[in-house]
Motif scaffolding. Structure first.
Motif, PDB file in Angstrom:
ATOM      1  N   MET A  10       0.824  -1.201   0.000  1.00 24.03           N
ATOM      2  CA  MET A  10       0.000   0.000   0.000  1.00 24.03           C
ATOM      3  C   MET A  10       0.864   1.259   0.000  1.00 24.03           C
ATOM      4  O   MET A  10       1.805   1.382   0.792  1.00 24.03           O
ATOM      5  CB  MET A  10      -0.899  -0.003   1.242  1.00 24.03           C
ATOM      6  CG  MET A  10      -1.586   1.321   1.542  1.00 24.03           C
ATOM      7  SD  MET A  10      -2.839   1.744   0.323  1.00 24.03           S
ATOM      8  CE  MET A  10      -4.114   0.563   0.756  1.00 24.03           C
ATOM      9  N   PHE A  26       0.534   4.835   0.999  1.00 24.59           N
ATOM     10  CA  PHE A  26      -0.405   5.648   1.772  1.00 24.59           C
ATOM     11  C   PHE A  26      -0.544   7.057   1.210  1.00 24.59           C
ATOM     12  O   PHE A  26      -1.578   7.701   1.391  1.00 24.59           O
ATOM     13  CB  PHE A  26       0.006   5.663   3.243  1.00 24.59           C
ATOM     14  CG  PHE A  26      -0.254   4.349   3.936  1.00 24.59           C
ATOM     15  CD1 PHE A  26      -1.529   4.021   4.344  1.00 24.59           C
ATOM     16  CD2 PHE A  26       0.765   3.440   4.150  1.00 24.59           C
ATOM     17  CE1 PHE A  26      -1.792   2.802   4.965  1.00 24.59           C
ATOM     18  CE2 PHE A  26       0.518   2.222   4.764  1.00 24.59           C
ATOM     19  CZ  PHE A  26      -0.770   1.896   5.174  1.00 24.59           C
ATOM     20  N   LEU A  38      -3.205   6.690  -1.256  1.00 24.64           N
ATOM     21  CA  LEU A  38      -4.477   6.539  -0.563  1.00 24.64           C
ATOM     22  C   LEU A  38      -5.027   7.911  -0.163  1.00 24.64           C
ATOM     23  O   LEU A  38      -6.213   8.212  -0.393  1.00 24.64           O
ATOM     24  CB  LEU A  38      -4.296   5.678   0.687  1.00 24.64           C
ATOM     25  CG  LEU A  38      -5.520   5.584   1.606  1.00 24.64           C
ATOM     26  CD1 LEU A  38      -6.552   4.638   1.022  1.00 24.64           C
ATOM     27  CD2 LEU A  38      -5.131   5.130   3.007  1.00 24.64           C
ATOM     28  N   THR A  96      -9.061  10.768   4.657  1.00 26.33           N
ATOM     29  CA  THR A  96      -8.456   9.728   5.486  1.00 26.33           C
ATOM     30  C   THR A  96      -7.163  10.183   6.170  1.00 26.33           C
ATOM     31  O   THR A  96      -6.642   9.476   7.030  1.00 26.33           O
ATOM     32  CB  THR A  96      -8.132   8.476   4.648  1.00 26.33           C
ATOM     33  OG1 THR A  96      -7.106   8.797   3.679  1.00 26.33           O
ATOM     34  CG2 THR A  96      -9.367   7.958   3.926  1.00 26.33           C
ATOM     35  N   LYS A 127     -11.605   1.977   3.458  1.00 25.27           N
ATOM     36  CA  LYS A 127     -11.032   2.544   2.231  1.00 25.27           C
ATOM     37  C   LYS A 127      -9.665   1.929   1.935  1.00 25.27           C
ATOM     38  O   LYS A 127      -9.299   1.736   0.769  1.00 25.27           O
ATOM     39  CB  LYS A 127     -10.933   4.065   2.344  1.00 25.27           C
ATOM     40  CG  LYS A 127     -12.289   4.774   2.376  1.00 25.27           C
ATOM     41  CD  LYS A 127     -12.125   6.270   2.448  1.00 25.27           C
ATOM     42  CE  LYS A 127     -13.465   6.988   2.297  1.00 25.27           C
ATOM     43  NZ  LYS A 127     -14.366   6.722   3.426  1.00 25.27           N
ATOM     44  N   VAL A 128      -8.899   1.620   2.989  1.00 24.12           N
ATOM     45  CA  VAL A 128      -7.623   0.908   2.806  1.00 24.12           C
ATOM     46  C   VAL A 128      -7.883  -0.444   2.162  1.00 24.12           C
ATOM     47  O   VAL A 128      -7.212  -0.837   1.200  1.00 24.12           O
ATOM     48  CB  VAL A 128      -6.900   0.743   4.159  1.00 24.12           C
ATOM     49  CG1 VAL A 128      -5.703  -0.197   4.013  1.00 24.12           C
ATOM     50  CG2 VAL A 128      -6.444   2.100   4.695  1.00 24.12           C
ATOM     51  N   MET A 137      -8.746  -0.069  -1.530  1.00 21.96           N
ATOM     52  CA  MET A 137      -7.594   0.228  -2.378  1.00 21.96           C
ATOM     53  C   MET A 137      -6.725  -1.014  -2.573  1.00 21.96           C
ATOM     54  O   MET A 137      -6.187  -1.238  -3.667  1.00 21.96           O
ATOM     55  CB  MET A 137      -6.782   1.365  -1.773  1.00 21.96           C
ATOM     56  CG  MET A 137      -5.782   1.974  -2.742  1.00 21.96           C
ATOM     57  SD  MET A 137      -5.307   3.636  -2.248  1.00 21.96           S
ATOM     58  CE  MET A 137      -4.148   4.025  -3.581  1.00 21.96           C
TER      59      MET A 137
END
Length: 417
Positions: free
Chosen positions: A367, A369, A372, A379, A402-403, A406
């Protein structure tokens, strides 16, 4: 303070979890005896604190000692890519400009001794160099422990209304009661050591924890500046990568191989001098099936451990110690020492632990971030709160959803050959 031979509460283990629970219970007026198998100060890993430990330290009265200590002040976290590209420092105070956003990098030998001495001063009867051989049960109720004085060889039984197990990963109760469940996704290992005169930044970022990816993102290094110009440096990766049967078994050679494949660490160690041995930990992520039963409670690493990423270990230790102490106090006051009362804190704690676990897994799954937050700007504050250890708010789950979304998008993207 002299206490009777029969305490109300026995605490096994003098680390952050045990010392915190013992201190709060003694401050509430309970008779507490703590048994620690080692003599402090002693070595322990887990040197980087995160800001949300502040509240527990303020409550126990430890905060002023920390403010007056020699520990390095920590204001920020920094991330370094597998190519050595350094992110802008992530200053906690930029998002929450309050005193509690500053924390510390600690040598655990010194820090844990500070906590244990504070427990003594609160009225806890501390027995170092005393090994708890077993917990004593009558039917399904824990009624005390059998303990050995390692200096004299003397063994004796000590009874109490409640036994709190804060004895770490080698927990007295966890395996006896067959409660340990290993994490099927976090099968990591770590190798680490310490350096003198290693590079560190200037100004407020001098105390930053750095998370530095290795080439190919096969692992990451922690880089933690401590006092006396010592830096803690360790690599974390899949167990199957670090301890592959085709790799060297020598920890020093293995560590150096990882350094050679990590530009961000290699440049920081140029001219530095290693000043300690190499150590390793393997497959350390687990959780207990339950935190309490009739007359007993598990806290800290005796309940579970996540991962070194994001430095949540000490926070979860002291928070579980605080929550368990409140539950035990309630149980003693109402003469209700059942699993329901002693474990009343567990659901909230597990939710917080799981929130941090999701953040850890997201990092290991690749991920980004920053991406994101670009996609979901709302977020940003929640991600900041999670990194600071503010884990016990239900509204954070909206950001973690939402994490997950994604990550699902990433998994659905075609692999480019």
């Amino acid at each position: 303070m002299i206490q009777s031979l029969d305490p109300e509460v026995i605490v096994i283990g003098g680390g952050p979890a045990g010392a915190t629970a013992a201190t709060l219970l003694a401050q509430a007026g309970h008779r507490v005896q703590l048994f620690e198998r080692e003599v402090f100060p002693r070595f322990h890993i887990g040197e980087s604190l995160i800001p949300c430990t502040y509240g527990v330290f303020a409550r126990t009265g430890l905060l002023e000692r920390l403010k007056d200590s020699h520990f390095v002040k920590k204001y920020s976290v920094q991330f370094v890519s597998d190519t050595g590209r350094v992110s802008a420092p992530f200053f906690f105070t930029q998002y929450k400009p309050v005193e509690s956003s500053q924390t510390w990098q600690v040598r655990r030998a010194d820090f844990d001794l500070m906590l244990l001495d504070h427990a003594r001063e609160a009225g806890v009867q501390v027995h170092e160099n005393h090994r708890v051989l077993e917990a004593i049960f009558e039917e399904d109720r824990c009624v005390g422990v059998r303990v050995k004085n390692e200096a004299t060889g003397e063994e004796r039984q000590v009874r109490a209304q409640v036994v709190i197990d804060g004895s770490g990963q080698s927990s007295v109760l966890l395996d006896r009661l067959q409660l340990r469940t290993w994490d099927s996704e976090l099968k990591k290992a770590a190798v680490w050591t310490y350096y003198k005169n290693a590079w560190r930044d200037e100004g407020e970022n001098a105390g930053a924890t750095s998370v530095i990816q290795t080439e190919g993102k096969k692992g990451w290094f922690w880089y933690i500046p401590l006092h006396d110009n010592i830096t803690s440096v360790g690599v974390v990766a899949d167990f199957s990568h670090l301890f592959n049967k085709n790799r060297t078994k020598d920890l020093g050679e293995l560590f150096q191989e990882e350094v050679d494949h990590c530009p961000g660490v290699k440049v920081r160690l140029e001219g530095a001098e290693r000043c300690d041995q190499y150590r390793a930990a393997k497959e350390y992520s687990y959780r207990a099936k339950q935190a309490a039963g009739q007359g007993w409670v598990l806290i800290g690493d005796a309940y579970g451990f996540l991962d070194p990423l994001y430095s949540s270990g000490v926070l979860l230790a002291v928070k579980s110690g605080e929550l368990a102490a409140d539950a035990v106090h309630q149980g003693l006051m109402t003469n209700d020492l059942t699993r329901t009362t002693l474990g009343a804190w567990e659901p909230e704690y597990v939710l917080g632990m799981e929130r941090m676990r999701k953040l850890v897994l997201a990092y290991y799954k690749g991920m980004n971030f920053s991406k994101l937050i670009m996609k979901y700007p709302e977020t940003k504050d929640d991600i900041t709160d999670l990194l600071m250890g503010d884990l016990f708010r239900a509204e954070l789950d909206l950001t973690l959803d939402k994490v997950d979304s994604m990550l699902e998008e990433m998994a659905a993207q075609p692999v480019v050959a």
